[in-house]
Motif scaffolding. Sequence first.
Motif: not given
Length: 199
Positions: A23-52
């Motif tokens: 929502p635009s109001q949340v976007q405005k609060v985020t820009r004005e008050r918070l430092k932009p970091q990253g986003v976290v994706y947490l699938p529901s239910p949790p899924k597993t993965g691997f890294d090579t």
Amino acid sequence: QSGAVLCLLVTTDKGGHWSDRTPSQVQKVTRERLKPQGVVYLPSPPKTGFDTCSAPTISNLQTWMTSSPYYFVNMYFGGNDRGCKAWNQSTINASWMQQVYGMGWKLLPTWVGPQAPNTWPAGKYDLISTTPATAQQQGISEATSAASAANAIGLGQGSIIYIDIEGTYATDAVTRAAVESFVNGWSLQLHGLGYKAGT
């Protein structure tokens, strides 16, 4: 929550692509008050993965899709400090991506740029500057390169691109400030280019 970005992401293809429905109001609060970091994706239910280090071959991924518990596979698709660079550069392309997605895998596109300062032996990796303004410009530059490389292999706007920064920096104020500045530049630039920033 201090230091986080509030956003609402929506997917209609099980995580293949995401749309920002914040929502635009949340976007405005985020820009004005918070430092932009990253986003976290947490699938529901949790899924597993691997890294090579090396991107798996198509034949291996076909086998693992039917005989492993995994759902996600990480891929190091770019960045000067990634491992297995020659193999990944020749393997991860638009054709590989299409085949992997066609099997049903979900990919975690990861970029390995400069690493945390004061945590690695000299010359081992490119390092983030300890000057916050310079570190932020490094983040912007890496995001620009990552978005261009992502587009070249078929990762369109709306995709999440993760930055891989390793090292022990949580208790070192100077190093932590450098990493935070880099991630801020990374996130803002990726968002401006139509991608999501993962950390």
